[in-house]
Design an enzyme around this catalytic site. Sequence first.
Site, mmCIF file in Angstrom:
data_model
loop_
_atom_site.group_PDB
_atom_site.id
_atom_site.type_symbol
_atom_site.label_atom_id
_atom_site.label_comp_id
_atom_site.label_asym_id
_atom_site.label_seq_id
_atom_site.Cartn_x
_atom_site.Cartn_y
_atom_site.Cartn_z
ATOM 1 N N ARG A 49 0.855 -1.185 0.000
ATOM 2 C CA ARG A 49 0.000 0.000 0.000
ATOM 3 C C ARG A 49 0.891 1.235 0.000
ATOM 4 O O ARG A 49 1.378 1.645 1.054
ATOM 5 C CB ARG A 49 -0.914 0.002 1.221
ATOM 6 C CG ARG A 49 -1.911 -1.147 1.255
ATOM 7 C CD ARG A 49 -2.719 -1.113 2.540
ATOM 8 N NE ARG A 49 -3.722 -2.186 2.583
ATOM 9 C CZ ARG A 49 -4.526 -2.392 3.610
ATOM 10 N NH1 ARG A 49 -4.429 -1.625 4.694
ATOM 11 N NH2 ARG A 49 -5.408 -3.375 3.581
ATOM 12 N N ASP A 51 1.907 5.194 -0.213
ATOM 13 C CA ASP A 51 1.309 6.423 0.301
ATOM 14 C C ASP A 51 1.061 7.419 -0.821
ATOM 15 O O ASP A 51 1.490 7.226 -1.959
ATOM 16 C CB ASP A 51 2.250 7.070 1.328
ATOM 17 C CG ASP A 51 2.379 6.265 2.603
ATOM 18 O OD1 ASP A 51 1.398 5.599 2.977
ATOM 19 O OD2 ASP A 51 3.458 6.312 3.220
ATOM 20 N N ARG A 197 11.079 5.736 3.671
ATOM 21 C CA ARG A 197 11.248 7.191 3.665
ATOM 22 C C ARG A 197 11.982 7.671 4.916
ATOM 23 O O ARG A 197 12.816 8.595 4.848
ATOM 24 C CB ARG A 197 9.888 7.867 3.552
ATOM 25 C CG ARG A 197 9.243 7.736 2.177
ATOM 26 C CD ARG A 197 7.814 8.215 2.176
ATOM 27 N NE ARG A 197 7.696 9.572 2.687
ATOM 28 C CZ ARG A 197 6.536 10.158 2.996
ATOM 29 N NH1 ARG A 197 5.398 9.481 2.864
ATOM 30 N NH2 ARG A 197 6.519 11.391 3.443
#
Length: 251
Positions: A49, A51, A197
């Site tokens: 999934r 972002d 990230r």
Amino acid sequence: MRYALTIEYDGRPFMGWQRQSHGPSVQQAIEDALTRIVHQDVTVHAAGRTDAGVHARGMRAHVDIARTITPFRLMEGLNALLRPAPVAILACEVVADDWHARFSCLARHYEYRLINRRAPLTVEAGLAWRVPVALDVEAMAAGAARLIGRHDFTTFRSAHCQADSPVRTLDRLDVARDGDIIRVQASARSFLHHQVRSMVGCLAMVGQGKWSPDDMSSALAARDRAALGHNAPPDGLFFMRADYPEPGING
């Protein structure tokens, strides 16, 4: 029949992969196109999934369809109906009923692209993170090595992460420069929300000399989100591929 899809998309217009009530998603775009083709409600299950603003070169997904349609016709129909959204079906094939894009996945591979230059981005805007100050790639690689292996990655996961455990095994975290482009490649069976990230953001701090490689170890050991140095923007993150045990269906 169960169909496996290989999907490429530009994440900038979307709130992320997962269907949202407050904005467009990649999942919704594909499901809406599928419904128009097969005239049934469908759910597309993905390997990961992503972002808002995160991209994919080879996202894997599957969907169950009651009617018979050849994979080529399904792929062509989807690509026609998805236009002009920046989403493309690169491949489509029939798979076993017990094959699952998420639960059958053995490894997920991400790449984060930084562009290390003073000038602003033009054609790469939204597709990379521009860092204007010089980055020491050797120091970044040394810092990345501190995170390889099985650890508690609480420091490097979002406060909104819904995973049951913060423990993950990071198989690969490589840093390499090609001119102005710095690529960080990460591989693991699964990742926590914002993990890539967060790791890249801290590696950039190491590259700038604000942190040392030892500070990466300290942040990891802290097991505290407050110890995170920086969370990189979504722009430069790409889901590259997913690996599966069966031959012929790796992304």
